[in-house]
Design an enzyme around this catalytic site. Structure first.
Site, PDB file in Angstrom:
ATOM      1  CG  ASN A  36       0.047   5.750  -1.162  1.00 48.34           C
ATOM      2  OD1 ASN A  36      -0.543   6.143  -2.048  1.00 48.34           O
ATOM      3  ND2 ASN A  36       0.627   4.226  -1.473  1.00 48.34           N
ATOM      4  CG  ASP A  59      10.641  12.024   3.909  1.00 49.49           C
ATOM      5  OD1 ASP A  59      10.948  11.030   4.289  1.00 49.49           O
ATOM      6  OD2 ASP A  59      10.728  12.540   2.698  1.00 49.49           O
ATOM      7  CG  ASN A 100      10.418   5.826   1.575  1.00 49.17           C
ATOM      8  OD1 ASN A 100      10.543   6.763   2.658  1.00 49.17           O
ATOM      9  ND2 ASN A 100       9.051   5.464   1.238  1.00 49.17           N
ATOM     10  CB  SER A 125       5.243  -8.577   2.445  1.00 48.00           C
ATOM     11  OG  SER A 125       4.676  -9.235   1.063  1.00 48.00           O
ATOM     12  CE1 TYR A 150       6.450  -3.649  -0.517  1.00 52.29           C
ATOM     13  CE2 TYR A 150       5.998  -5.722  -1.542  1.00 52.29           C
ATOM     14  CZ  TYR A 150       5.680  -4.764  -0.509  1.00 52.29           C
ATOM     15  OH  TYR A 150       4.960  -5.198   0.544  1.00 52.29           O
ATOM     16  CE  LYS A 154       7.330  -4.208   3.150  1.00 51.87           C
ATOM     17  NZ  LYS A 154       7.304  -3.167   4.276  1.00 51.87           N
ATOM     18  CG  PHE A 178      -0.591 -14.481   3.464  1.00 54.84           C
ATOM     19  CD1 PHE A 178       0.316 -14.506   4.622  1.00 54.84           C
ATOM     20  CD2 PHE A 178      -0.233 -15.533   2.591  1.00 54.84           C
ATOM     21  CE1 PHE A 178       1.184 -15.414   4.974  1.00 54.84           C
ATOM     22  CE2 PHE A 178       0.556 -16.389   2.891  1.00 54.84           C
ATOM     23  CZ  PHE A 178       1.492 -16.371   3.961  1.00 54.84           C
ATOM     24  CG  ASN A 179      -2.987 -11.308  -1.288  1.00 53.91           C
ATOM     25  OD1 ASN A 179      -2.236 -11.646  -0.798  1.00 53.91           O
ATOM     26  ND2 ASN A 179      -2.704 -10.461  -2.598  1.00 53.91           N
ATOM     27  CG  PHE A 218      -3.250 -10.165 -14.476  1.00 52.00           C
ATOM     28  CD1 PHE A 218      -3.455  -9.433 -15.514  1.00 52.00           C
ATOM     29  CD2 PHE A 218      -2.940  -9.234 -13.343  1.00 52.00           C
ATOM     30  CE1 PHE A 218      -3.684  -7.987 -15.641  1.00 52.00           C
ATOM     31  CE2 PHE A 218      -2.929  -7.943 -13.273  1.00 52.00           C
ATOM     32  CZ  PHE A 218      -3.391  -7.165 -14.637  1.00 52.00           C
ATOM     33  NE  ARG A 231      -1.005 -13.634  -5.239  1.00 45.23           N
ATOM     34  CZ  ARG A 231      -0.845 -14.528  -6.318  1.00 45.23           C
ATOM     35  NH1 ARG A 231      -0.893 -15.830  -6.245  1.00 45.23           N
ATOM     36  NH2 ARG A 231       0.144 -14.053  -7.193  1.00 45.23           N
TER      37      ARG A 231
END
Ligand code: UD1
Length: 336
Positions: A36, A59, A100, A125, A150, A154, A178-179, A218, A231
């Site tokens: 990614n 990997d 992963n 997170s 996901y 964490k 945070f974001n 949203f 957020r």
């Protein structure tokens, strides 16, 4: 000169952290599988810092390869970013996420234990808090059942590290992001979403650039002042610097427990409509948007209490939301 292994070091947060590490003289080795990220990010880091980090395409799910990497490299600390991070995809393919995100973590920790390597920083997170009962969110807020595989990786990741610290004397810090948004001032590195962006800011910048027709907001029926979700958006360079502070805390043995968690945010909550307004002000772009249904799994509001992180890490954010949005837009424009 200390040598720091940065896994996922060509990714969004990883690349900004490598730049900060090199800027203050650390020797950096990057491991990334390019699943990614793009190899050209290595050249961008080199252009910004004047120094090319050592790079290995590995990997981390391959235990033997991980082992042979450590056979030939001497490491003083690890910052572990390498992980899958798409919430929706994790619901579709949970086992890929567990293999992963958990497999890699376990292999790294086994090598650290066997070779007596210390000092581990983990990308966690704020998703571990779910919808917190009290705002702003402190590190003492209870961990809520994960909303997605996901998020679960964490939570489980933190547990695995905590157990390893206790049993094997490892010193580790989990940073609960945070974001993260924005891009480096040089506009040579930034966020490179694959396909249609799932996160708000890349969708905003791609809409302004005409790549997407319209931004969907949203939900406007949340229990917030303007009805849209809130957020805590942190500039990625500020976030990268929090990793440096955490690493130095471990290297200088200033940590108070051998496993610590810190919130990394700005402390300020911003709604989706406020983001749109701030983006328009910062860039003079006009955004085409419409209000649609809520997105499943989204919470109403999350922003950090940063008191503990500010004090213990001797760190605070320096950049404004406007700077972050402006840099995200300049980065987008630079992609042409
Ligand atoms: C999401 C993940 C979180 C992960 C983080 C990584 C979910 C439920 N959560 O956080 O686990 O750690 O990304 O960056 O996916 N929004 C819109 N329109 C859009 C996109 C987003 O209105 O096109 C809204 C969302 O409803 C939310 C806010 O913008 O209120 C931020 O969304 P996003 O950037 O996806 O981040 P999170 O959902 O907070």
């Amino acid at each position: 000169m200390k040598t720091i292994l940065v896994t996922g070091g060509l990714g969004f947060i990883g690349s900004h952290t490598v730049v900060e590490l090199q800027n203050i003289g650390f020797n950096v080795i990057i491991i990334d599988d390019l699943s990614n990220s793009k190899i050209r990010v290595l050249d961008s880091i080199t252009e910004i810092t004047g120094k090319k980090p050592t790079f290995h395409k590995i990997d981390l799910r391959n235990k033997e390869t991980v082992k042979s990497f450590f056979d030939t490299n001497s490491i003083d600390g690890i910052i572990h970013f390498a992980a899958f991070k798409a919430v929706g995809e994790s619901v579709q393919n949970p086992l890929d996420y567990y293999e992963n995100n958990i497999g890699s973590l376990v292999y790294l920790l086994q090598e650290m234990r066997d070779r007596k390597i210390d000092n581990f920083i983990f990308s966690s997170s704020c998703t571990v808090y779910g919808q917190a009962d009290e705002l702003p969110i402190t590190e003492k807020a209870p961990i809520k059942p994960a909303e997605s595989p996901y998020g679960n990786t964490k939570q489980i990741g933190e547990e695995i590290i905590k157990d390893t610290c206790k049993a094997n004397g490892l010193n580790a810090i989990a940073l609960r992001y945070f974001n993260p948004i924005g891009a480096h001032d040089s506009v040579k590195i930034g966020e490179l979403p694959l396909g249609v962006p799932q996160n708000l800011i890349p969708y905003v910048t791609q809409t302004a650039a005409g790549i997407r027709e319209q931004l969907s907001v949203f939900g406007d029926d949340y229990d917030t002042p303007d009805g849209t979700a809130i957020r805590d958006y942190i500039h990625v360079v500020d976030l990268a610097k929090a990793h440096i502070s955490a690493l130095q805390r471990l290297l200088n043995k200033e940590n108070k427990n051998n496993f610590e968690c810190f919130n990394v945010g700005t402390g300020t909550g911003t709604s989706v409509l406020e983001i749109i307004q701030a983006f328009e002000n910062a860039t003079t772009q006009k955004l085409n948007y419409k209000i649609v249904e809520r997105r499943e799994g989204d919470i109403t509001s999350a922003y950090a209490d940063t008191t503990i992180a500010n004090k213990e890490l001797n760190w605070k954010t320096e950049k404004t939301l406007e700077e972050a949005l402006k840099s995200a837009w300049e980065w987008q424009e630079n992609q042409k």
